[in-house]
Design a protein around this motif. Structure first.
Motif, PDB file in Angstrom:
ATOM      1  N   VAL A   1       0.838  -1.197   0.000  1.00 25.54           N
ATOM      2  CA  VAL A   1       0.000   0.000   0.000  1.00 25.54           C
ATOM      3  C   VAL A   1       0.873   1.247   0.000  1.00 25.54           C
ATOM      4  O   VAL A   1       0.607   2.212  -0.713  1.00 25.54           O
ATOM      5  N   SER A   2       1.940   1.214   0.805  1.00 25.85           N
ATOM      6  CA  SER A   2       2.864   2.351   0.850  1.00 25.85           C
ATOM      7  C   SER A   2       4.212   1.882   1.370  1.00 25.85           C
ATOM      8  O   SER A   2       4.312   0.894   2.095  1.00 25.85           O
ATOM      9  N   GLY A   3       5.249   2.595   0.964  1.00 24.31           N
ATOM     10  CA  GLY A   3       6.585   2.320   1.469  1.00 24.31           C
ATOM     11  C   GLY A   3       7.417   1.416   0.588  1.00 24.31           C
ATOM     12  O   GLY A   3       7.131   1.214  -0.594  1.00 24.31           O
ATOM     13  N   LYS A   4       8.448   0.861   1.223  1.00 26.91           N
ATOM     14  CA  LYS A   4       9.408   0.024   0.511  1.00 26.91           C
ATOM     15  C   LYS A   4       9.889  -1.046   1.486  1.00 26.91           C
ATOM     16  O   LYS A   4      10.345  -0.733   2.581  1.00 26.91           O
ATOM     17  N   VAL A   5       9.780  -2.316   1.064  1.00 26.74           N
ATOM     18  CA  VAL A   5      10.142  -3.458   1.901  1.00 26.74           C
ATOM     19  C   VAL A   5      11.163  -4.313   1.167  1.00 26.74           C
ATOM     20  O   VAL A   5      10.989  -4.616  -0.015  1.00 26.74           O
ATOM     21  N   LYS A   6      12.226  -4.678   1.883  1.00 27.07           N
ATOM     22  CA  LYS A   6      13.234  -5.577   1.318  1.00 27.07           C
ATOM     23  C   LYS A   6      13.004  -6.978   1.895  1.00 27.07           C
ATOM     24  O   LYS A   6      12.814  -7.139   3.096  1.00 27.07           O
ATOM     25  N   MET A   7      13.029  -7.979   1.018  1.00 24.73           N
ATOM     26  CA  MET A   7      12.962  -9.375   1.443  1.00 24.73           C
ATOM     27  C   MET A   7      14.315 -10.018   1.171  1.00 24.73           C
ATOM     28  O   MET A   7      14.817  -9.962   0.046  1.00 24.73           O
ATOM     29  N   THR A   8      14.879 -10.587   2.225  1.00 30.52           N
ATOM     30  CA  THR A   8      16.140 -11.309   2.095  1.00 30.52           C
ATOM     31  C   THR A   8      15.842 -12.796   2.127  1.00 30.52           C
ATOM     32  O   THR A   8      15.112 -13.269   3.013  1.00 30.52           O
ATOM     33  N   THR A   9      16.380 -13.526   1.147  1.00 30.37           N
ATOM     34  CA  THR A   9      16.223 -14.979   1.072  1.00 30.37           C
ATOM     35  C   THR A   9      17.613 -15.598   0.940  1.00 30.37           C
ATOM     36  O   THR A   9      18.617 -14.884   0.816  1.00 30.37           O
ATOM     37  N   ALA A  10      17.663 -16.902   0.929  1.00 32.57           N
ATOM     38  CA  ALA A  10      18.940 -17.599   0.776  1.00 32.57           C
ATOM     39  C   ALA A  10      19.587 -17.256  -0.562  1.00 32.57           C
ATOM     40  O   ALA A  10      20.811 -17.299  -0.698  1.00 32.57           O
ATOM     41  N   SER A  11      18.778 -16.868  -1.551  1.00 32.19           N
ATOM     42  CA  SER A  11      19.327 -16.571  -2.879  1.00 32.19           C
ATOM     43  C   SER A  11      19.562 -15.083  -3.134  1.00 32.19           C
ATOM     44  O   SER A  11      19.957 -14.704  -4.230  1.00 32.19           O
ATOM     45  N   GLY A  12      19.299 -14.223  -2.134  1.00 32.98           N
ATOM     46  CA  GLY A  12      19.570 -12.799  -2.321  1.00 32.98           C
ATOM     47  C   GLY A  12      18.495 -11.909  -1.732  1.00 32.98           C
ATOM     48  O   GLY A  12      17.732 -12.324  -0.873  1.00 32.98           O
ATOM     49  N   GLU A  13      18.450 -10.691  -2.239  1.00 34.95           N
ATOM     50  CA  GLU A  13      17.514  -9.682  -1.752  1.00 34.95           C
ATOM     51  C   GLU A  13      16.696  -9.142  -2.905  1.00 34.95           C
ATOM     52  O   GLU A  13      17.171  -9.075  -4.041  1.00 34.95           O
ATOM     53  N   GLN A  14      15.452  -8.744  -2.582  1.00 40.27           N
ATOM     54  CA  GLN A  14      14.610  -8.065  -3.562  1.00 40.27           C
ATOM     55  C   GLN A  14      13.814  -7.000  -2.823  1.00 40.27           C
ATOM     56  O   GLN A  14      13.371  -7.213  -1.693  1.00 40.27           O
ATOM     57  N   VAL A  15      13.635  -5.858  -3.468  1.00 38.42           N
ATOM     58  CA  VAL A  15      12.906  -4.739  -2.878  1.00 38.42           C
ATOM     59  C   VAL A  15      11.546  -4.614  -3.566  1.00 38.42           C
ATOM     60  O   VAL A  15      11.439  -4.708  -4.788  1.00 38.42           O
ATOM     61  N   TYR A  16      10.515  -4.389  -2.737  1.00 36.52           N
ATOM     62  CA  TYR A  16       9.146  -4.218  -3.204  1.00 36.52           C
ATOM     63  C   TYR A  16       8.682  -2.849  -2.743  1.00 36.52           C
ATOM     64  O   TYR A  16       8.985  -2.427  -1.625  1.00 36.52           O
ATOM     65  N   GLU A  17       7.911  -2.146  -3.601  1.00 40.47           N
ATOM     66  CA  GLU A  17       7.516  -0.787  -3.242  1.00 40.47           C
ATOM     67  C   GLU A  17       6.068  -0.510  -3.562  1.00 40.47           C
ATOM     68  O   GLU A  17       5.383  -1.331  -4.193  1.00 40.47           O
TER      69      GLU A  17
END
Length: 120
Positions: free
Chosen positions: A63-79
């Protein structure tokens, strides 16, 4: 058919600006309205789960903001404005004040919430 709003979903976790409101919708799925202030790193709260990561799958809308997800294979940012799928094995971190709506299997997500609450 079932529907709910943020106001009607009971608070599951609350503190330090973090709020998780969760309600079962039926069909073994729940919705969660999640607020994470900038800088919230869920890694300490997830410690002790398998691989120290959330093992519940989630389908979410930012809905708002920016969230980073860290996994065993790396990171991805969702906004803001993105829909996402987070497979089991992730750790969220709020890069900005963030709100998202999350759909998850109730039993699996409740297991994670119970673990987080037990961390005190």
């Amino acid at each position: 058919m079932t529907a709910t709003s943020r106001a009607d979903a009971p608070i599951e976790v609350e503190g330090d600006g973090v709020e998780v409101r969760m309600k079962e919708l039926g069909g073994d799925m729940c919705v969660a309205f999640i607020t994470l202030p900038k800088g919230t790193d869920m890694a300490p709260a997830l410690k002790g789960l398998p691989d120290d990561r959330c093992q519940c799958p989630h389908w979410a809308y930012i809905v708002s903001g920016k969230v980073k997800m860290t996994t065993a294979s790396g990171e991805q940012v969702y906004e803001t404005g993105q829909a996402a799928y987070w497979a089991p094995g992730h750790v969220p971190e709020a890069l900005e004040d963030s709100e998202f709506i999350d759909f998850s299997p109730t039993v699996e997500f409740q297991r994670v919430m119970d673990h987080i609450k037990a961390q005190g």
